[in-house]
Design a protein around this motif. Sequence first.
Motif, PDB file in Angstrom:
ATOM      1  N   LYS A 247       0.854  -1.179   0.000  1.00  0.00           N
ATOM      2  CA  LYS A 247       0.000   0.000   0.000  1.00  0.00           C
ATOM      3  C   LYS A 247       0.893   1.234   0.000  1.00  0.00           C
ATOM      4  CE  LYS A 247      -3.975  -1.962   2.493  1.00  0.00           C
ATOM      5  NZ  LYS A 247      -4.838  -1.846   3.694  1.00  0.00           N
ATOM      6  N   TRP A 248       0.683   2.103  -0.995  1.00  0.00           N
ATOM      7  CA  TRP A 248       1.447   3.347  -1.093  1.00  0.00           C
ATOM      8  C   TRP A 248       0.567   4.515  -0.650  1.00  0.00           C
ATOM      9  CZ3 TRP A 248       6.581   3.556  -2.266  1.00  0.00           C
ATOM     10  CH2 TRP A 248       7.151   2.422  -2.818  1.00  0.00           C
ATOM     11  N   PHE A 249       1.169   5.429   0.100  1.00  0.00           N
ATOM     12  CA  PHE A 249       0.456   6.599   0.596  1.00  0.00           C
ATOM     13  C   PHE A 249       1.225   7.865   0.210  1.00  0.00           C
ATOM     14  CE2 PHE A 249      -0.671   3.048   3.222  1.00  0.00           C
ATOM     15  CZ  PHE A 249      -2.003   3.227   3.540  1.00  0.00           C
ATOM     16  N   ARG A 250       0.460   8.884  -0.162  1.00  0.00           N
ATOM     17  CA  ARG A 250       1.027  10.222  -0.367  1.00  0.00           C
ATOM     18  C   ARG A 250       0.339  11.169   0.601  1.00  0.00           C
ATOM     19  NH1 ARG A 250      -0.272  14.747  -4.758  1.00  0.00           N
ATOM     20  NH2 ARG A 250       1.600  16.025  -4.573  1.00  0.00           N
ATOM     21  N   ASN A 251       1.137  11.765   1.481  1.00  0.00           N
ATOM     22  CA  ASN A 251       0.580  12.652   2.510  1.00  0.00           C
ATOM     23  C   ASN A 251      -0.566  11.956   3.251  1.00  0.00           C
ATOM     24  OD1 ASN A 251       2.403  14.616   1.657  1.00  0.00           O
ATOM     25  ND2 ASN A 251       0.943  15.525   0.235  1.00  0.00           N
ATOM     26  N   ASP A 252      -0.332  10.667   3.589  1.00  0.00           N
ATOM     27  CA  ASP A 252      -1.252   9.832   4.372  1.00  0.00           C
ATOM     28  C   ASP A 252      -2.533   9.457   3.634  1.00  0.00           C
ATOM     29  OD1 ASP A 252       0.438   9.729   6.601  1.00  0.00           O
ATOM     30  OD2 ASP A 252      -0.309  11.642   7.346  1.00  0.00           O
ATOM     31  N   SER A 256      -1.965   3.776  -4.174  1.00  0.00           N
ATOM     32  CA  SER A 256      -1.694   2.620  -5.031  1.00  0.00           C
ATOM     33  C   SER A 256      -1.547   1.358  -4.179  1.00  0.00           C
ATOM     34  CB  SER A 256      -0.414   2.841  -5.847  1.00  0.00           C
ATOM     35  OG  SER A 256      -0.089   1.697  -6.618  1.00  0.00           O
ATOM     36  N   THR A 257      -1.768   0.209  -4.830  1.00  0.00           N
ATOM     37  CA  THR A 257      -1.515  -1.089  -4.206  1.00  0.00           C
ATOM     38  C   THR A 257      -0.535  -1.915  -5.036  1.00  0.00           C
ATOM     39  OG1 THR A 257      -3.469  -2.011  -5.302  1.00  0.00           O
ATOM     40  CG2 THR A 257      -3.764  -1.160  -3.065  1.00  0.00           C
ATOM     41  N   ALA A 258       0.179  -1.262  -5.942  1.00  0.00           N
ATOM     42  CA  ALA A 258       1.168  -1.957  -6.773  1.00  0.00           C
ATOM     43  C   ALA A 258       2.488  -2.095  -6.007  1.00  0.00           C
ATOM     44  CB  ALA A 258       1.394  -1.192  -8.075  1.00  0.00           C
ATOM     45  N   PRO A 259       3.364  -3.015  -6.413  1.00  0.00           N
ATOM     46  CA  PRO A 259       4.657  -3.160  -5.732  1.00  0.00           C
ATOM     47  C   PRO A 259       5.557  -1.930  -5.870  1.00  0.00           C
ATOM     48  CG  PRO A 259       4.124  -5.133  -6.991  1.00  0.00           C
ATOM     49  CD  PRO A 259       3.133  -4.097  -7.399  1.00  0.00           C
ATOM     50  N   THR A 260       5.346  -1.119  -6.922  1.00  0.00           N
ATOM     51  CA  THR A 260       6.149   0.096  -7.121  1.00  0.00           C
ATOM     52  C   THR A 260       5.205   1.271  -7.365  1.00  0.00           C
ATOM     53  OG1 THR A 260       6.336  -0.226  -9.515  1.00  0.00           O
ATOM     54  CG2 THR A 260       8.039  -1.231  -8.126  1.00  0.00           C
ATOM     55  N   PHE A 261       5.771   2.477  -7.238  1.00  0.00           N
ATOM     56  CA  PHE A 261       4.969   3.683  -7.487  1.00  0.00           C
ATOM     57  C   PHE A 261       5.880   4.724  -8.129  1.00  0.00           C
ATOM     58  CE2 PHE A 261       2.934   7.738  -6.358  1.00  0.00           C
ATOM     59  CZ  PHE A 261       1.643   7.479  -6.819  1.00  0.00           C
ATOM     60  N   THR A 262       5.373   5.378  -9.175  1.00  0.00           N
ATOM     61  CA  THR A 262       6.167   6.369  -9.906  1.00  0.00           C
ATOM     62  C   THR A 262       5.761   7.775  -9.488  1.00  0.00           C
ATOM     63  OG1 THR A 262       6.394   4.884 -11.808  1.00  0.00           O
ATOM     64  CG2 THR A 262       6.820   7.229 -12.172  1.00  0.00           C
ATOM     65  N   TYR A 275       5.855  10.306   1.027  1.00  0.00           N
ATOM     66  CA  TYR A 275       5.371   9.012   0.543  1.00  0.00           C
ATOM     67  C   TYR A 275       5.754   7.912   1.530  1.00  0.00           C
ATOM     68  CZ  TYR A 275       4.285  11.186  -3.920  1.00  0.00           C
ATOM     69  OH  TYR A 275       3.756  11.981  -4.894  1.00  0.00           O
ATOM     70  N   ARG A 276       4.840   6.973   1.717  1.00  0.00           N
ATOM     71  CA  ARG A 276       5.073   5.838   2.615  1.00  0.00           C
ATOM     72  C   ARG A 276       4.562   4.561   1.953  1.00  0.00           C
ATOM     73  NH1 ARG A 276       1.683   7.122   6.046  1.00  0.00           N
ATOM     74  NH2 ARG A 276       0.091   5.507   6.010  1.00  0.00           N
ATOM     75  N   VAL A 277       5.342   3.511   2.057  1.00  0.00           N
ATOM     76  CA  VAL A 277       4.882   2.211   1.587  1.00  0.00           C
ATOM     77  C   VAL A 277       4.730   1.293   2.794  1.00  0.00           C
ATOM     78  CG1 VAL A 277       7.228   1.334   1.119  1.00  0.00           C
ATOM     79  CG2 VAL A 277       5.263   0.300  -0.032  1.00  0.00           C
ATOM     80  N   GLU A 278       3.629   0.574   2.834  1.00  0.00           N
ATOM     81  CA  GLU A 278       3.378  -0.435   3.860  1.00  0.00           C
ATOM     82  C   GLU A 278       3.375  -1.798   3.186  1.00  0.00           C
ATOM     83  OE1 GLU A 278      -0.260   0.513   5.815  1.00  0.00           O
ATOM     84  OE2 GLU A 278       0.538   2.304   6.818  1.00  0.00           O
ATOM     85  N   VAL A 279       4.271  -2.660   3.640  1.00  0.00           N
ATOM     86  CA  VAL A 279       4.372  -4.008   3.103  1.00  0.00           C
ATOM     87  C   VAL A 279       3.860  -4.953   4.188  1.00  0.00           C
ATOM     88  CG1 VAL A 279       5.883  -5.697   2.020  1.00  0.00           C
ATOM     89  CG2 VAL A 279       6.399  -3.265   1.805  1.00  0.00           C
ATOM     90  N   SER A 280       2.775  -5.653   3.904  1.00  0.00           N
ATOM     91  CA  SER A 280       2.067  -6.375   4.961  1.00  0.00           C
ATOM     92  C   SER A 280       1.835  -7.834   4.610  1.00  0.00           C
ATOM     93  CB  SER A 280       0.703  -5.719   5.240  1.00  0.00           C
ATOM     94  OG  SER A 280       0.844  -4.361   5.553  1.00  0.00           O
ATOM     95  N   SER A 281       1.840  -8.656   5.653  1.00  0.00           N
ATOM     96  CA  SER A 281       1.315 -10.015   5.597  1.00  0.00           C
ATOM     97  C   SER A 281       0.379 -10.160   6.783  1.00  0.00           C
ATOM     98  CB  SER A 281       2.443 -11.043   5.655  1.00  0.00           C
ATOM     99  OG  SER A 281       2.979 -11.113   6.968  1.00  0.00           O
ATOM    100  N   SER A 282      -0.200 -11.344   6.959  1.00  0.00           N
ATOM    101  CA  SER A 282      -1.088 -11.549   8.093  1.00  0.00           C
ATOM    102  C   SER A 282      -0.349 -11.491   9.423  1.00  0.00           C
ATOM    103  CB  SER A 282      -1.798 -12.902   7.961  1.00  0.00           C
ATOM    104  OG  SER A 282      -0.856 -13.957   7.827  1.00  0.00           O
ATOM    105  N   ALA A 283       1.009 -11.533   9.389  1.00  0.00           N
ATOM    106  CA  ALA A 283       1.789 -11.489  10.623  1.00  0.00           C
ATOM    107  C   ALA A 283       2.144 -10.075  11.050  1.00  0.00           C
ATOM    108  CB  ALA A 283       3.069 -12.307  10.459  1.00  0.00           C
TER     109      ALA A 283
END
Length: 501
Positions: A247-252, A256-262, A275-283
């Motif tokens: 999950k990619w965030f711009r100013n919170d 996007s939900t893609a692995p990368t963001f341009t 910009y912030r990326v959250e990389v998540s699993s069920s853990a």
Amino acid sequence: MNSIILKTLVAASLVAAAQAQVHVLGAVWKERGLSAPAGTIVLNPGTIAATRGYMIFDPSILTAAPGPGTLIQYRDARSGGVIQRTYTINSGFRAFSGDIIAGDSGGRRIYGQIHAPMTLANVPNATLPYSGSALPTGYPSKLRFDDTVFQVGTATPLTGPRVVDLGATLARSVISGSATSVDVEATTIAGATAELTDRLEKAGFSRAAVVPVITTGLPATIALQDGQSQVLSVTVGADAFPAPIYKWFRNDVQVSTAPTFTVTGADVATGPGTYRVEVSSSAGTATSTTTVTSVAYTFATNLPPTLSIQGASSAVLSVVLSPEPIPAPIPQPTYQWFKNNVAITAANGGTTATLLIIGGEAITGAGTYRVQVTNGSGVVSVSGNSVVSVPAAGTAFVFTTNTPRTAKPLFTTTVNLSPVVNTAAVPSSVSATRQWFKAPLDNPTAFAPIPAGDGGTTLILAVSGDNANVKGPGVYRLVVTSTVAPITTITSIDTVVTTGP
């Protein structure tokens, strides 16, 4: 799981003897832990469930620079009366080292350190000393892990040196265990990993969810010029399970939900911001953050330091920006020209990308010029100065009076466009040819010659405010060419003719 890199020292002769492509140790670690109220001394700590595992190595483990192995850990855990059988995989396992000593009788002993899995006293990157025997190839065959006490922080005077106060309870762990060789059919680490996890799953174990680990995060800051793009990405450890989501965030605000963001400089949706990326699993979730900023334009071509125009000749000042051109939908740069530190009005071309200057004109003419360029994020770039001089016409074949920038005849009247060519010019302007051109207002570069019968070859042209007149509203210019060598051609400025009020 955290790991550390430890040096492996093995005799060169043993390296040469290694033939197997992969070697597996099956290990059992037992953790005896203490958990009691603060100030209590417990002489016989309780025992928690053992952890088991497979350590998979290739021949590089016998060298001074071992490559990563794979550690599979599995255990039975009771929760709410239900036993859960789970395993985890660490494919970058390096927490193993050893020295081999060959005895006179041919025996080989191995001593070293190995990863120590703990649940109660969670000491990061802890290692456990061991001793054991080695195969003729040099691989370890049987190991015994010495009893070792682990603790976090500093013990309190009340409870002694081996117990740690972790708030409401006391905690420490004693680790011990052993390991022996395990036969596999696979000849690679990847193949052995697949083979052993298949065995575990057939025995009722399932792979446990693992929090993703970002091994290469976003840079702290990224500076972009307008229109310049950069792909944001992070590197996630291969052992994240299940496959992580992004999950990619711009100013919170999620974008996007893609692995990368341009990101693109000055773009309304993907321009400057946090910009912030959250990389998540069920853990759990790992995050990484960057700040994208806008930087000023640079000048690929700056203004000329000096410029000389004779008489009433004209010249155009301009700069070339970098990057240029700015692609849509990026906001285009804005311009403000200055003469002698005074802003030139829009009516005189002071807010366009180029500036027309005319010798002898009070608005432009001689002076010191610069341009200020503002990008889509409001960041300003200022050009160098250009000093314009206007020497006298002398004998140059130039205009001494140019056409006006604009003319506004009434619908029923005319206005004369009457430029003057230097009468002292060499070659003489007396016999020079003249040709007027006109372009439509809605297509101001599509010039066509005005016929001689309509006054197109005269020095003075009477233009009308009547749209039906062939010399009505439009854009006009005069081209004058000498007829005596050296042949010289000069062109007046463009005059915009519109109907006056």
